[in-house]
Design a protein around this motif. Structure first.
Motif, PDB file in Angstrom:
ATOM      1  N   ASP A  83     -16.808 -57.843 -50.010  1.00 53.33           N
ATOM      2  CA  ASP A  83     -16.933 -59.276 -50.220  1.00 53.33           C
ATOM      3  C   ASP A  83     -17.271 -59.931 -48.889  1.00 53.33           C
ATOM      4  O   ASP A  83     -16.448 -59.969 -47.986  1.00 53.33           O
ATOM      5  CB  ASP A  83     -15.642 -59.845 -50.780  1.00 53.33           C
ATOM      6  N   VAL A  84     -18.480 -60.423 -48.778  1.00 56.29           N
ATOM      7  CA  VAL A  84     -18.943 -61.008 -47.521  1.00 56.29           C
ATOM      8  C   VAL A  84     -18.957 -62.529 -47.581  1.00 56.29           C
ATOM      9  O   VAL A  84     -19.529 -63.176 -46.713  1.00 56.29           O
ATOM     10  CB  VAL A  84     -20.350 -60.483 -47.143  1.00 56.29           C
ATOM     11  N   SER A  85     -18.303 -63.095 -48.574  1.00 63.29           N
ATOM     12  CA  SER A  85     -18.355 -64.545 -48.753  1.00 63.29           C
ATOM     13  C   SER A  85     -17.668 -65.307 -47.623  1.00 63.29           C
ATOM     14  O   SER A  85     -17.969 -66.466 -47.394  1.00 63.29           O
ATOM     15  CB  SER A  85     -17.736 -64.936 -50.090  1.00 63.29           C
ATOM     16  N   ASN A  86     -16.739 -64.669 -46.919  1.00 59.26           N
ATOM     17  CA  ASN A  86     -16.045 -65.370 -45.839  1.00 59.26           C
ATOM     18  C   ASN A  86     -16.718 -65.200 -44.471  1.00 59.26           C
ATOM     19  O   ASN A  86     -16.231 -65.714 -43.485  1.00 59.26           O
ATOM     20  CB  ASN A  86     -14.586 -64.924 -45.757  1.00 59.26           C
ATOM     21  N   ILE A  87     -17.832 -64.496 -44.419  1.00 61.41           N
ATOM     22  CA  ILE A  87     -18.562 -64.329 -43.170  1.00 61.41           C
ATOM     23  C   ILE A  87     -19.737 -65.292 -43.169  1.00 61.41           C
ATOM     24  O   ILE A  87     -20.529 -65.320 -44.107  1.00 61.41           O
ATOM     25  CB  ILE A  87     -19.070 -62.882 -43.000  1.00 61.41           C
TER      26      ILE A  87
END
Length: 142
Positions: free
Chosen positions: A36-40
């Motif tokens: 999950d790369v949504s917080n980068i």
């Protein structure tokens, strides 16, 4: 009559004449989802060191960072090792490309190895950062 029905349906715990259930082999595939790369934040030519650390930390926590550090195993290597590296490469490549701006994505999407992308980004943006720092220091001394 009702008591007979109850006694007929109960089983004796000491009865060992019961045939075991037929064993069937169940093959379960455990598809591992991509990270999950949504917080980068998307990297768009600014704050490379911050982006690099966040991306690498996420990849490392999921145990696939070895694809960024080691080259692809040779063709005569163990099949399990090759499959592990291929999976790690796929996850790393996906993660890196998903956190790049559209302009950078277009440049690096043709690379098939995550290590190639990673090293090219490091080479390009650490040189640019060093150049910017030299300029800032030069301006400070003036």
């Amino acid at each position: 009559m009702a008591n007979n029905a109850v006694t007929e349906n109960t089983t004796d715990a000491t009865n060992t004449n019961v045939a075991p259930a037929a064993s069937t082999q169940v093959v379960l595939t455990y598809a591992k989802p991509f990270l999950d790369v949504s917080n980068i934040e998307i990297f768009a030519n600014e704050n490379f060191k911050r982006w690099q650390e966040r991306d690498f930390s996420l990849i490392d926590v999921h145990g696939v960072a070895h694809a960024l550090l080691e080259p692809q195993p040779s063709a005569d290597a163990d099949n399990k090792l090759q499959e592990s590296w291929q999976y790690a490469n796929k996850v790393c490549r996906h993660t890196i490309l998903q956190t790049l701006s559209n302009e950078l994505f277009d440049v690096y999407c043709s690379c098939k190895e995550a290590k190639t992308i990673w090293e090219a980004l490091i080479k390009k943006f650490t040189v640019e950062d060093a150049t910017k720092q030299k300029f800032v220091v030069g301006r400070f001394y003036q």
